[in-house]
Design a protein around this motif. Sequence first.
Motif, PDB file in Angstrom:
ATOM      1  N   THR A 136       3.323  -3.931   3.827  1.00 44.86           N
ATOM      2  CA  THR A 136       1.789  -4.594   4.628  1.00 44.86           C
ATOM      3  C   THR A 136       2.237  -6.067   5.067  1.00 44.86           C
ATOM      4  OG1 THR A 136       1.122  -4.874   2.247  1.00 44.86           O
ATOM      5  CG2 THR A 136       0.157  -3.095   3.787  1.00 44.86           C
ATOM      6  N   ASP A 137       3.242  -6.613   4.332  1.00 39.60           N
ATOM      7  CA  ASP A 137       3.438  -8.097   4.880  1.00 39.60           C
ATOM      8  C   ASP A 137       4.335  -8.045   6.148  1.00 39.60           C
ATOM      9  OD1 ASP A 137       5.571  -7.553   3.478  1.00 39.60           O
ATOM     10  OD2 ASP A 137       6.033  -9.209   2.403  1.00 39.60           O
ATOM     11  N   SER A 138       5.431  -7.534   5.950  1.00 39.52           N
ATOM     12  CA  SER A 138       6.487  -7.648   7.314  1.00 39.52           C
ATOM     13  C   SER A 138       5.926  -6.475   8.588  1.00 39.52           C
ATOM     14  CB  SER A 138       7.794  -7.185   6.934  1.00 39.52           C
ATOM     15  OG  SER A 138       7.819  -5.947   6.458  1.00 39.52           O
ATOM     16  N   ALA A 139       5.233  -5.493   7.952  1.00 42.98           N
ATOM     17  CA  ALA A 139       4.915  -4.479   8.962  1.00 42.98           C
ATOM     18  C   ALA A 139       5.934  -3.892   9.889  1.00 42.98           C
ATOM     19  CB  ALA A 139       3.646  -4.823   9.803  1.00 42.98           C
TER      20      ALA A 139
ATOM     21  N   ASP B 144       0.781  -1.151  -0.095  1.00 46.45           N
ATOM     22  CA  ASP B 144       0.100   0.045  -0.025  1.00 46.45           C
ATOM     23  C   ASP B 144       1.005   1.287  -0.100  1.00 46.45           C
ATOM     24  OD1 ASP B 144      -2.026  -1.476   0.138  1.00 46.45           O
ATOM     25  OD2 ASP B 144      -2.471  -1.397   2.641  1.00 46.45           O
TER      26      ASP B 144
ATOM     27  N   HIS C 288       5.456 -11.334  16.392  1.00 48.52           N
ATOM     28  CA  HIS C 288       5.250  -9.765  15.669  1.00 48.52           C
ATOM     29  C   HIS C 288       4.126 -10.273  14.812  1.00 48.52           C
ATOM     30  CE1 HIS C 288       5.741  -6.676  13.031  1.00 48.52           C
ATOM     31  NE2 HIS C 288       6.125  -7.108  12.202  1.00 48.52           N
ATOM     32  N   PRO C 289       3.077  -9.143  14.857  1.00 45.84           N
ATOM     33  CA  PRO C 289       1.989  -9.524  14.164  1.00 45.84           C
ATOM     34  C   PRO C 289       2.299  -8.915  12.404  1.00 45.84           C
ATOM     35  CG  PRO C 289       1.492  -8.054  15.915  1.00 45.84           C
ATOM     36  CD  PRO C 289       3.004  -8.354  15.786  1.00 45.84           C
ATOM     37  N   VAL C 290       2.004  -9.662  11.483  1.00 47.26           N
ATOM     38  CA  VAL C 290       2.138  -9.574   9.949  1.00 47.26           C
ATOM     39  C   VAL C 290       0.976  -9.561   9.305  1.00 47.26           C
ATOM     40  CG1 VAL C 290       4.583 -10.400  10.110  1.00 47.26           C
ATOM     41  CG2 VAL C 290       2.903 -11.920   9.692  1.00 47.26           C
ATOM     42  N   TYR C 291       1.121  -9.183   7.974  1.00 50.13           N
ATOM     43  CA  TYR C 291       0.143  -9.232   7.248  1.00 50.13           C
ATOM     44  C   TYR C 291      -1.185  -8.658   7.614  1.00 50.13           C
ATOM     45  CZ  TYR C 291       2.818 -12.791   4.799  1.00 50.13           C
ATOM     46  OH  TYR C 291       3.921 -13.433   4.015  1.00 50.13           O
ATOM     47  N   ALA C 292      -0.988  -7.128   7.959  1.00 53.09           N
ATOM     48  CA  ALA C 292      -2.167  -6.310   8.630  1.00 53.09           C
ATOM     49  C   ALA C 292      -2.776  -7.079   9.520  1.00 53.09           C
ATOM     50  CB  ALA C 292      -3.006  -6.004   7.200  1.00 53.09           C
TER      51      ALA C 292
ATOM     52  N   GLN D 164      -5.053  -0.546   8.596  1.00 54.55           N
ATOM     53  CA  GLN D 164      -3.841  -0.995   7.838  1.00 54.55           C
ATOM     54  C   GLN D 164      -3.198   0.168   7.460  1.00 54.55           C
ATOM     55  OE1 GLN D 164      -4.898  -3.879   4.958  1.00 54.55           O
ATOM     56  NE2 GLN D 164      -3.268  -3.286   3.589  1.00 54.55           N
ATOM     57  N   THR D 165      -3.713   1.151   7.045  1.00 51.84           N
ATOM     58  CA  THR D 165      -2.822   2.281   6.644  1.00 51.84           C
ATOM     59  C   THR D 165      -3.018   3.584   7.593  1.00 51.84           C
ATOM     60  OG1 THR D 165      -4.426   3.023   4.950  1.00 51.84           O
ATOM     61  CG2 THR D 165      -2.557   1.814   3.976  1.00 51.84           C
TER      62      THR D 165
END
Lengths: 250, 329
Positions: A121-124, A37, B136-140, B257-258
């Motif tokens: 958006t994948d690794s954040a 994004d 760690h949380p990933v993919y939103a 997400q953004t």
Amino acid sequence: MKIAVCIKRVPDTELRFAIAADGKSLDPAGLKYDLSDFDGYAIEVGLRMIEQAKTGEVVIIALGPDAVQETIRKSFSMGAERGVHLRADTIPSDGLLIARALAAELKDGGYDLILFGRMATDSAAGIVGPMTAQLMGLPCVTAISQLAIADGRGTARRELEGVAEVVTFPLPAVLTIDEGIARARLPSLKGIMAAKKKTIESKPVELGEPHLTVERMELPAERSGGRIVGEGPDAVPELVRLLKTEAKVI
Amino acid sequence: MGNTFAFAESRGGALRTVAFEAVTAARRAAEVSGGGEVHALVVGAPGIAGQAEQLARHGADLITVVEHAGLERYNPESVAATVAARIGAGAYRAAFFAASAQGRDLAPRVAAALGKSLASDVVAFELQGETFIVRHPVYAGKAMVTLRLTGSPALISLRPGAVAAAEARGGGRVEQAQPALDPSAAKVVVTELLDRGGAKLDLGEAPVIVSGGRGLRAAEHFALVEALAAAFGNAAVGATRAVTDDGWRPATDQIGQTGRVVSPDLYVAVGISGAVQHLAGMRTAKTIVAINKDKDAPIFKIADYGIVGDLFEIVPRLTEEIRKAKAGA
Ligand SMILES: Cc1cc2nc3c(=O)[nH]c(=O)nc-3n(C[C@H](O)[C@H](O)[C@H](O)COP(=O)(O)OP(=O)(O)OC[C@H]3O[C@@H](n4cnc5c(N)ncnc54)[C@H](O)[C@@H]3O)c2cc1C
Ligand SMILES: Nc1ncnc2c1ncn2[C@@H]1O[C@H](COP(=O)(O)O)[C@@H](O)[C@H]1O
């Protein structure tokens, strides 16, 4: 004005996810990939800068397997001029390795601005941009939501918790792009036609030993919610009772 | 078995909660790795030394204070050089930062300067032998990874709130140091700090968030959301991208997400459909309440409690009931 935009090809997070048999990655079945994004916003910022300056080009840089060329082509159809594909079998989870490879590629490119997404958006993670800047010894402003460039200097705005910073910096510089500046434009038909003629330079990269590797990947526990307390304002007292006695949040 | 390091984040001459969280994490890492000291570093304008005692109370054994008139505001280049020099000289097992706006800017610079890998936005960590295992949380937020971080020092930035700050008496020795790079030599300069006013509670810190979506139909109807937030007393106001795009609320209120990722105790979604990009920002809230006229809206799938109906009737009633409940409490 010469602008580089570093982009990452990531799975589309709107789709349903499943974990692959190795327990460490996403099941590729049914996944769709796209530009991350914020990287779309970064391309948009780059294109607008070039349009404003009326001269120069946006060069796209992406590290990953051959499939990233498809994402570079998408950037071409938005208006980017050239692409560099840094070829690697997979995209490592250790951001430092990506930053090293990008820094080596960008070093002698003569770029006035190097743009990144605030985070992929994948690794954040949000680390590859500032790491690359540090390795190159360039000024860097992260997570910017406004930008103005004039006479070789930039002014940007960053949103922090509850306050915002106004930051000035000289060019060349590295910027990471947050929400708020610019939505990515859609590829135009003319752009899609032109994209076919644009060139991608593909070169292999050596990534070195990662120090951050995936052990396990899991889907988060589904929330077991979904209780409808009732309909209309008459349900409010019951909701408040539940918030008090069951959830204990008031 | 080696000391651990924590960067103590401050703003406007005061430490932030995340500073104590970093020190608490460093204390815990020192304990599980068989002892060792916790060293904290704080930078700021002259006078910041007065904050050292609070770090000692959370477990810091040595507090390095870097005071300089040019460090009143965050100076990324000078602070990164200073922190990197300190960590480089300390032979630490691990170094902790906050994954706050400032920490997210600082930690990767320090990591690259040291040539070390960084685990970013970590929500939990443990030690397996010499190796840090982090989550760690990933993919939103749609998946969670467990990562193995090798090498010394292990650099970790912690999601705010993931480690609760805890008091523990530390040795509390204080030493003064100079910035490794003169702040006036930095190329990037923060020229202004704008107080956005309005929201007194930051979205990341508020225990309750009341969020509004397109269902509110117009900017002025956010008064309903604000009244509900005021009734809670400890609430911040959030919004969907549909709303910030239309300019009903500033972009900084956007959750998703953004936008901002938040984990309050209570999240009240008013007139919000529950698009995946929005859920990415709030799905880890402890309790979720949804008010929506469409019983099939996806937000109800993740809400703990839902009321189906017209928000214009429900929200004023809820505001009244919360006010009563708070008055009685
Ligand atoms: C790349 C990308 C990134 C994005 N990032 C984000 C992000 O960070 N955050 C985000 O929020 N979105 C984001 N979005 C947008 C997201 O996809 C949705 O469009 C957005 O979240 C929808 O906002 P909404 O729920 O307010 O509006 P809608 O989807 O229009 O929902 C309005 C809801 O209000 C209900 N309603 C209407 N009237 C009433 C009434 N009188 N009483 C009760 N209920 C009523 C309706 O039933 C409906 O469910 C992103 C999209 C893209 C493509
Ligand atoms: N493999 C890659 N190739 C090119 N750019 C990348 C790559 N990975 C990350 N980036 C850039 O770095 C930003 C931050 O990524 P991350 O640190 O992983 O959140 C992304 O938004 C991209 O701009």
